[in-house]
Motif scaffolding. Structure first.
Motif, PDB file in Angstrom:
ATOM      1  N   ALA A 127       0.856  -1.185   0.000  1.00  0.00           N
ATOM      2  CA  ALA A 127       0.000   0.000   0.000  1.00  0.00           C
ATOM      3  C   ALA A 127       0.892   1.235   0.000  1.00  0.00           C
ATOM      4  N   GLU A 128       0.488   2.247  -0.762  1.00  0.00           N
ATOM      5  CA  GLU A 128       1.260   3.473  -0.910  1.00  0.00           C
ATOM      6  C   GLU A 128       0.664   4.601  -0.065  1.00  0.00           C
ATOM      7  N   PRO A 129       1.468   5.604   0.279  1.00  0.00           N
ATOM      8  CA  PRO A 129       0.965   6.707   1.115  1.00  0.00           C
ATOM      9  C   PRO A 129       0.023   7.641   0.366  1.00  0.00           C
ATOM     10  N   ILE A 130      -0.876   8.226   1.115  1.00  0.00           N
ATOM     11  CA  ILE A 130      -1.772   9.285   0.633  1.00  0.00           C
ATOM     12  C   ILE A 130      -1.598  10.467   1.571  1.00  0.00           C
ATOM     13  N   THR A 131      -1.116  11.566   1.074  1.00  0.00           N
ATOM     14  CA  THR A 131      -0.932  12.758   1.901  1.00  0.00           C
ATOM     15  C   THR A 131      -2.021  13.769   1.581  1.00  0.00           C
ATOM     16  N   VAL A 132      -2.736  14.205   2.608  1.00  0.00           N
ATOM     17  CA  VAL A 132      -3.813  15.177   2.442  1.00  0.00           C
ATOM     18  C   VAL A 132      -3.436  16.449   3.194  1.00  0.00           C
ATOM     19  N   TYR A 133      -3.956  17.570   2.745  1.00  0.00           N
ATOM     20  CA  TYR A 133      -3.563  18.843   3.368  1.00  0.00           C
ATOM     21  C   TYR A 133      -4.684  19.863   3.276  1.00  0.00           C
ATOM     22  N   ALA A 134      -4.582  20.860   4.136  1.00  0.00           N
ATOM     23  CA  ALA A 134      -5.466  22.024   4.096  1.00  0.00           C
ATOM     24  C   ALA A 134      -4.609  23.256   4.364  1.00  0.00           C
ATOM     25  N   GLY A 135      -4.817  24.291   3.583  1.00  0.00           N
ATOM     26  CA  GLY A 135      -4.020  25.504   3.745  1.00  0.00           C
ATOM     27  C   GLY A 135      -4.892  26.726   3.954  1.00  0.00           C
ATOM     28  N   SER A 136      -4.433  27.634   4.793  1.00  0.00           N
ATOM     29  CA  SER A 136      -5.134  28.899   5.026  1.00  0.00           C
ATOM     30  C   SER A 136      -4.259  30.056   4.556  1.00  0.00           C
ATOM     31  N   GLU A 137      -4.873  30.982   3.851  1.00  0.00           N
ATOM     32  CA  GLU A 137      -4.169  32.173   3.368  1.00  0.00           C
ATOM     33  C   GLU A 137      -4.961  33.402   3.798  1.00  0.00           C
ATOM     34  N   CYS A 138      -4.270  34.370   4.353  1.00  0.00           N
ATOM     35  CA  CYS A 138      -4.950  35.562   4.827  1.00  0.00           C
ATOM     36  C   CYS A 138      -3.962  36.717   4.905  1.00  0.00           C
ATOM     37  N   HIS A 155      -7.316  27.615  11.941  1.00  0.00           N
ATOM     38  CA  HIS A 155      -8.276  27.487  10.843  1.00  0.00           C
ATOM     39  C   HIS A 155      -7.876  26.340   9.918  1.00  0.00           C
ATOM     40  N   ALA A 156      -6.599  26.225   9.602  1.00  0.00           N
ATOM     41  CA  ALA A 156      -6.130  25.140   8.747  1.00  0.00           C
ATOM     42  C   ALA A 156      -6.318  23.783   9.424  1.00  0.00           C
ATOM     43  N   GLU A 157      -6.053  23.729  10.730  1.00  0.00           N
ATOM     44  CA  GLU A 157      -6.231  22.477  11.471  1.00  0.00           C
ATOM     45  C   GLU A 157      -7.695  22.053  11.482  1.00  0.00           C
ATOM     46  N   ALA A 158      -8.602  23.016  11.685  1.00  0.00           N
ATOM     47  CA  ALA A 158     -10.026  22.705  11.698  1.00  0.00           C
ATOM     48  C   ALA A 158     -10.506  22.262  10.316  1.00  0.00           C
ATOM     49  N   SER A 159      -9.961  22.879   9.285  1.00  0.00           N
ATOM     50  CA  SER A 159     -10.325  22.502   7.913  1.00  0.00           C
ATOM     51  C   SER A 159      -9.882  21.081   7.607  1.00  0.00           C
ATOM     52  N   LEU A 160      -8.675  20.738   8.040  1.00  0.00           N
ATOM     53  CA  LEU A 160      -8.173  19.383   7.810  1.00  0.00           C
ATOM     54  C   LEU A 160      -9.014  18.358   8.570  1.00  0.00           C
ATOM     55  N   GLU A 161      -9.340  18.668   9.797  1.00  0.00           N
ATOM     56  CA  GLU A 161     -10.117  17.732  10.613  1.00  0.00           C
ATOM     57  C   GLU A 161     -11.471  17.442   9.979  1.00  0.00           C
ATOM     58  N   LEU A 162     -12.092  18.460   9.392  1.00  0.00           N
ATOM     59  CA  LEU A 162     -13.401  18.282   8.777  1.00  0.00           C
ATOM     60  C   LEU A 162     -13.312  17.560   7.436  1.00  0.00           C
ATOM     61  N   THR A 168      -0.293  15.077  12.413  1.00  0.00           N
ATOM     62  CA  THR A 168      -0.400  16.266  11.572  1.00  0.00           C
ATOM     63  C   THR A 168       0.910  17.050  11.642  1.00  0.00           C
ATOM     64  N   GLU A 169       1.235  17.686  10.522  1.00  0.00           N
ATOM     65  CA  GLU A 169       2.430  18.524  10.448  1.00  0.00           C
ATOM     66  C   GLU A 169       2.032  19.906   9.952  1.00  0.00           C
ATOM     67  N   THR A 170       2.549  20.943  10.604  1.00  0.00           N
ATOM     68  CA  THR A 170       2.245  22.318  10.228  1.00  0.00           C
ATOM     69  C   THR A 170       3.441  22.941   9.535  1.00  0.00           C
TER      70      THR A 170
END
Length: 281
Positions: free
Chosen positions: A84-95, A108-115, A238-240
């Motif tokens: 099985a190969e890795p799947i990396t998912v991410y969420a980014g916030s820009e402001c 905000h980015a952490e909450a977006s990823l969690e959802l 999670t990594e920031t």
């Protein structure tokens, strides 16, 4: 009312779908070993058939004075190595730095990823594994009813694996499962189960993809269903990025960017079968 008079309040919270890939149908394991998050491999278990031995001495044809010939040989199966190969998912916030602090952007980015991470993992697993390795059971005549499709998939799994597996259903086709009482809730686990006992994942990410073998898009009015053996999900921390406020600011435009990501490795075993079903009566 003028926009300037509006009161700023907290965001509306959300909840991932309760029967997605990170819920009761899968074995989710939190791991810190970076080697596991680069991909895993293992010796397949349960993919080799267990045979029925028929003693030739008890066969009527073996009785008599003549030699029965060469002895009957028992069959052996060489287990295969799966991976099985890795799947990396991410969420980014820009402001703008004038609007949010680093802490606010990170939260905000952490909450977006969690959802949204469950949906992203489903889409990644569907496109990289399910749609790329499945045996298509759709008859030459075309898509079948969802009841016929589930029956065909469960028959495929039973013949090739024999144990409890997982039915993968796009959220857009989930309501059809109730038309023929194909799925029942399991109070003991909180999962959904077919009459045969297979667990059911209803995925938002599956619905977003809805592709058949080879990742070919489904025709309008149809959906693809898949079935697999058991599913094990390895989940990293999670990594920031960046992990310090100063590095998050682009000094050219004074914008701040914060990214939160996580790596998953989603594994299944033995077989993947697919069938196309109709979603319109």
């Amino acid at each position: 009312m003028a926009a300037g008079l509006r009161k700023y309040v907290e965001a509306i919270p959300g909840t991932p779908l309760p029967h997605g890939i990170l819920n009761a149908c899968t074995d989710v394991r939190d791991v810190d070993d970076v080697h596991e998050l680069l991909g895993v491999e293992w010796m397949a278990l349960g993919c080799c058939p267990v045979q029925v031995w028929r003693d030739p001495c008890l066969n009527d044809e073996s009785l008599g004075d003549e030699s029965p010939g060469a002895p009957v040989q028992k069959e052996f199966c060489r287990p295969s190595v799966e991976h099985a190969e890795p799947i990396t998912v991410y969420a980014g916030s820009e402001c703008s730095t004038m609007g949010w602090t680093y802490t606010e952007a990170r939260e905000h980015a952490e909450a977006s990823l969690e959802l949204g991470e469950q949906q992203a993992v489903e889409a990644g697993f569907w496109s990289a594994k399910l749609a790329m390795t499945a045996t298509d059971l759709t008859p030459a005549e075309g898509p079948v009813s969802i009841a016929q499709g589930v029956a065909a998939l469960e028959g495929c799994l039973a013949e090739q694996y024999g144990g409890v597996g997982v039915l993968h259903v796009p959220a857009g086709a989930a309501a059809l499962l109730g038309c023929c009482n194909l799925v029942q809730p399991d109070p003991a686990t909180g999962s959904l189960r077919t009459l045969a006992g297979n667990c059911v994942i209803i995925g938002a990410g599956y619905s977003a993809m809805n592709t058949g073998p080879g990742n070919l898009p489904a025709e309008p009015g149809t959906a693809w269903l898949y079935i697999t053996g058991p599913v094990v999900v390895r989940r990293g921390p999670t990594e920031t990025v960046p992990d310090q406020p100063g590095a998050s600011v682009n000094i050219r435009n004074n914008d701040r960017r914060v990214l939160v990501e996580r790596t998953y490795v989603v594994a299944t075993t033995c077989t993947v079968c697919a069938v196309q079903v109709t979603t319109c009566p």
